[in-house]
Design a protein around this motif. Sequence first.
Motif, PDB file in Angstrom:
ATOM      1  N   HIS A  45       0.807  -1.112   0.052  1.00  0.00           N
ATOM      2  CA  HIS A  45       0.164   0.130  -0.170  1.00  0.00           C
ATOM      3  C   HIS A  45       0.719   1.349   0.003  1.00  0.00           C
ATOM      4  O   HIS A  45       0.554   2.547   0.543  1.00  0.00           O
ATOM      5  CB  HIS A  45      -0.841  -0.009   1.146  1.00  0.00           C
ATOM      6  N   SER A 257       1.641  10.403   3.620  1.00  0.00           N
ATOM      7  CA  SER A 257       2.106   9.372   3.844  1.00  0.00           C
ATOM      8  C   SER A 257       3.597   9.771   4.155  1.00  0.00           C
ATOM      9  O   SER A 257       4.269  10.549   3.620  1.00  0.00           O
ATOM     10  CB  SER A 257       2.277   8.228   3.060  1.00  0.00           C
ATOM     11  N   GLY A 296      -8.572   5.656   6.862  1.00  0.00           N
ATOM     12  CA  GLY A 296      -7.703   4.289   6.843  1.00  0.00           C
ATOM     13  C   GLY A 296      -6.308   4.911   7.537  1.00  0.00           C
ATOM     14  O   GLY A 296      -6.002   6.006   7.244  1.00  0.00           O
ATOM     15  N   GLY A 298      -2.340   3.067   7.800  1.00  0.00           N
ATOM     16  CA  GLY A 298      -1.521   1.922   7.643  1.00  0.00           C
ATOM     17  C   GLY A 298       0.176   2.008   7.984  1.00  0.00           C
ATOM     18  O   GLY A 298       0.634   3.216   7.985  1.00  0.00           O
ATOM     19  N   SER A 300       3.845  -0.123   7.260  1.00  0.00           N
ATOM     20  CA  SER A 300       4.427  -1.099   6.230  1.00  0.00           C
ATOM     21  C   SER A 300       6.166  -1.069   6.675  1.00  0.00           C
ATOM     22  O   SER A 300       6.424  -0.021   6.652  1.00  0.00           O
ATOM     23  CB  SER A 300       4.304  -1.371   4.854  1.00  0.00           C
ATOM     24  N   SER A 305       2.989  -5.674   6.217  1.00  0.00           N
ATOM     25  CA  SER A 305       2.044  -4.462   6.199  1.00  0.00           C
ATOM     26  C   SER A 305       0.663  -4.521   6.666  1.00  0.00           C
ATOM     27  O   SER A 305       0.345  -5.555   6.614  1.00  0.00           O
ATOM     28  CB  SER A 305       2.023  -4.339   4.484  1.00  0.00           C
ATOM     29  N   VAL A 307      -2.888  -2.576   7.443  1.00  0.00           N
ATOM     30  CA  VAL A 307      -3.990  -1.344   7.017  1.00  0.00           C
ATOM     31  C   VAL A 307      -4.939  -1.391   7.736  1.00  0.00           C
ATOM     32  O   VAL A 307      -5.769  -2.761   7.626  1.00  0.00           O
ATOM     33  CB  VAL A 307      -4.093  -1.190   5.718  1.00  0.00           C
ATOM     34  N   ARG A 309      -9.136   0.039   8.153  1.00  0.00           N
ATOM     35  CA  ARG A 309      -9.964   1.293   7.360  1.00  0.00           C
ATOM     36  C   ARG A 309     -11.120   1.026   8.326  1.00  0.00           C
ATOM     37  O   ARG A 309     -11.655   0.000   8.696  1.00  0.00           O
ATOM     38  CB  ARG A 309     -10.042   0.754   6.021  1.00  0.00           C
TER      39      ARG A 309
END
Length: 739
Positions: A45, A257, A296, A298, A300, A305, A307, A309
Motif C-alpha cells: 500500500h 504518507s 484509513g 497503515g 509497512s 504491512s 492497514v 480502514r
Amino acid sequence: MKKLIIALFLGFSAILSAQNSVTGKITDTKNQPIIGVSVYAPELHKGTATDENGKYTLSNIPTGNVKLTFAFTGLATQNKTINVLKKENIIEIILEETVLHMDEVIVSTAFNKIQSQNVMKVEHSTIKELQQKGTSTLIEGLATIPGVSQVSTGTSIGKPVIRGLSGNRVLVYSQGVRLENQQFGDEHGLGLNDAGIESVEVIKGPASLLYGSDALGGVLYFNPEKFANAGTFTTNFSQKFFSNTLGSNSSLGLKTSTENWKFLARGSFNTHSDYKIANGDRVTNTRYQEADFKTGIGYSNSKFSSVFRYNYNDLDLGIPEEGIAEQTTNNKSEYPKQGVFNHLLSLNNVFFFEKSKLDVDLGYISNDRSEFEDSNIAVLHMKLNTFNYDAKYHFPQLGKFESIVGIQGMLQTNANSGEEYLIPDATTNDFGVFGTGNYEWKSNVIQAGLRFDNRKITTTAHGILGEEGSFEAIDKSYDSFNASLGYKTNLGKDLSLRLNVASGFRAPNLAELTSNGVHEGTNRYEIGNSNLKTEQNVQSDLNLEYKSSHVEFFVNGFYNHINNYIYTSPNGEIIDDNAVFDYIQNNAKLFGGEIGLHFHPHPLDWLHYETSFETVTGKKQSRSFGSDYLPLIPANNWNNTIRSEFNTKKWLEGGYATLNVSTTLNQKNTSGFETKSNGYTLVNLGLGGKIKLGKTVFDINLNGNNLLNKSYIAHLSRLKTDGIPNIGRNIILGLNFNI
C-alpha cells in the motif's frame, strides 16, 4: 520535548526502513526520462513518483517476490514481479505509448495476476471511468459493464445482477471484507458510496472456491482509494450537480504518507429530490440523502504491512408507494421511509517471510436498518452484526508452480427490536477451508482448486404459530464441496483463449427459510420453507480475446446449471387481499454471454469505437413447470460508443467527447407472475478533461443522459408493476480539484 519525540519517532522509522530498496530510471521509447510516473507496490500500500530525471526509489521492500506497477497517463502500464535478493535492486523501465485498455493487476483472484496472465476473465473498471459516464449512483455505473445490470427502485435503490443472478447469489466485497447488509431483500440497496473507492472488479461466474457461500453467481470486489505517495500530503474536493433530481454530491478528502506510515480520510454528502420522468412529473418519495465517511491508517516495513480502514454510511431514503402523487422538489424523505446506518471496519495484514507470505484479513460490519410507516417510531428494526476472518498462506514458489491454502469464516447475528418481524432473531456460523494451485509453462497457465464449507443457522421462535409474523425455531447445517479448473493459452501473438469450469453453492437465507407475512414492496404474502436444500451449480465459461495495437475483440460464453434453485411461486391462496407465494425449489439453467469490439483506427489516433452485446436466458427445469423462464432476467442489450480524445497545449489535457447509444431489446421471456417489457434506446453524451488556468488545475465532466428524454420502463425496475417509467433526461456537471 515535542521536537524530541518527533525526532525519536522519525529516527525509529528510519531504522525500520533501513532494509531492501528498489531504484531505477523510467524512460520512453526515445530514451527520454519521464517525470511523474506512478510506481506502486500494492501489497505494501505504498508508492512514489519519478523525479525530473525519471528516477525513483522505493524503500522497505520485503525479501522475495514483490509486485510493482508503473503507470503514466497515455503510456502502457507495466506490472513487474521482481525477486528481491539484496538490499539494493535496480529496475529500469521503458514505457510505450498505448491507445487501448491497460493491463491491470486483478486483486479479487487468488494469485493477483495481471489480466493478460489471469486464468479467469475478470472485468475491471475504475470508478473514474464509471463517473465519466454521468451515472448518479455506484450501482448505476456498474450496470454499464457488460454482463452486469441492476434491480432498481427509482434512483435510490439498486441491487447488482450478474448474468441473471442477484440478491444473495452475488457477493460484494469492500475493503477486503464481504459486505453483509440484509442483501436478500429487493428493497435493500448496496449500501456503498463511490467516494473513496478506486476501482471495481467483477467476477462473472461461481467464485465459491475463494469466497464460500453466496458467491454462486459472481463477485463484485471494490478496491479502496490508494494512500498518498511517500513524503506527500494531498487534498481533494469534488462536486457534482444533477439536473433531473436537483441533486448534489460533494466529497472532500485528504491523505498523507511517510516512508512507513500512511493516513487518509474522506467525507461525502449526497442529496436528491424525487426523480422526474419524461412527461415532467416527479415520482413521489423517491428522494434520498446519504452521508458517507471513510478513513484509513497503515504501516509497512520489510517484514509486514498492516492497514486499518473504517467506513460509516448513513442513508435516509423514501419508499415510493403512492407513485406519481404530490409534486415537490423537497429532498427530505416523507413517510414511509427507510433509515440505514452501516459501520464497516477492516484490518488487512500481510506478513512477509523469506520466500512465502501470509495474508490475514479481519472484518466487522454493523448494519442497522429501520423502516418507518407514518411516524418516527420504527415498525421494522433489524440489527445485523457480522464478524469475518480470512487467512491465506502463499507457499514458496516452486519453479512455475504457485500454491495457496486458506481458511475463512463468519459469525453473524440478527436481532429485531421493532413491532414487525421480517426475519427472526438468528445466528449464522460459516467455516471454510480451501487450497488452490497455479502452474505456468510457455504461454499456458492452468489453475485448479478444492474447497469444503459448512454453514450453521440457528433461529429463535417468535409469536404464535400460524399467525402472520410468527416463526418456529430452526437449527440447520449445510455442507458443500466445490472445485474449479481453469486453463489459459495464447493461440497466437495477439489471441488468447480461456476455459473455466467451476462449481458453486449457496445455503438458503433466513427469508427463504422462515418468511411468514406480507413482503413490503411486493404485495405478496410469502411463506418460507425450512426444508430447503442448498443450491449447487456448475458453470462453464469460454473466453476468446484478441488484442492488437488498434483492435480489441472478445467473446464470452457461459452455461450455468443450478440444482435446487430457490424461487417464489403463487399457491393460489389469498390472505388479506395479497396473493400467497411459497418458496420452492427446482433445477434451473442459465446461458448466454457477451461479445465486444474496440476499434482504434490508424492514423486517426483521436478516435475510438466500442460496441458490445450481452444476452442471458434463464429457465426452470421441472416437470410441473416445463421450461418456464426464471424471474428477474435482464433483457438483451446492445451498447455503442464513439469516443474522441484531444488536447490543447495551453489549457486542456486529456480532453474527451463521447456519444453513447444503448439499445435494450424486448423482454418476452418472463416467469409466470412477471409482465413482459418493451425495448427502448437511450442516447447519452459526455464531455470532459483536465482544465489548466494558471496555477488552477481541475477535472471537469459534463454528461447528458437519456438526452432525448425517452419514456421507458426497465424490465428489472420494481416500479414496473405500477407502470412508472424510469428517470427522464438528466444533465450532470462534475468538478474535481486536487489541492
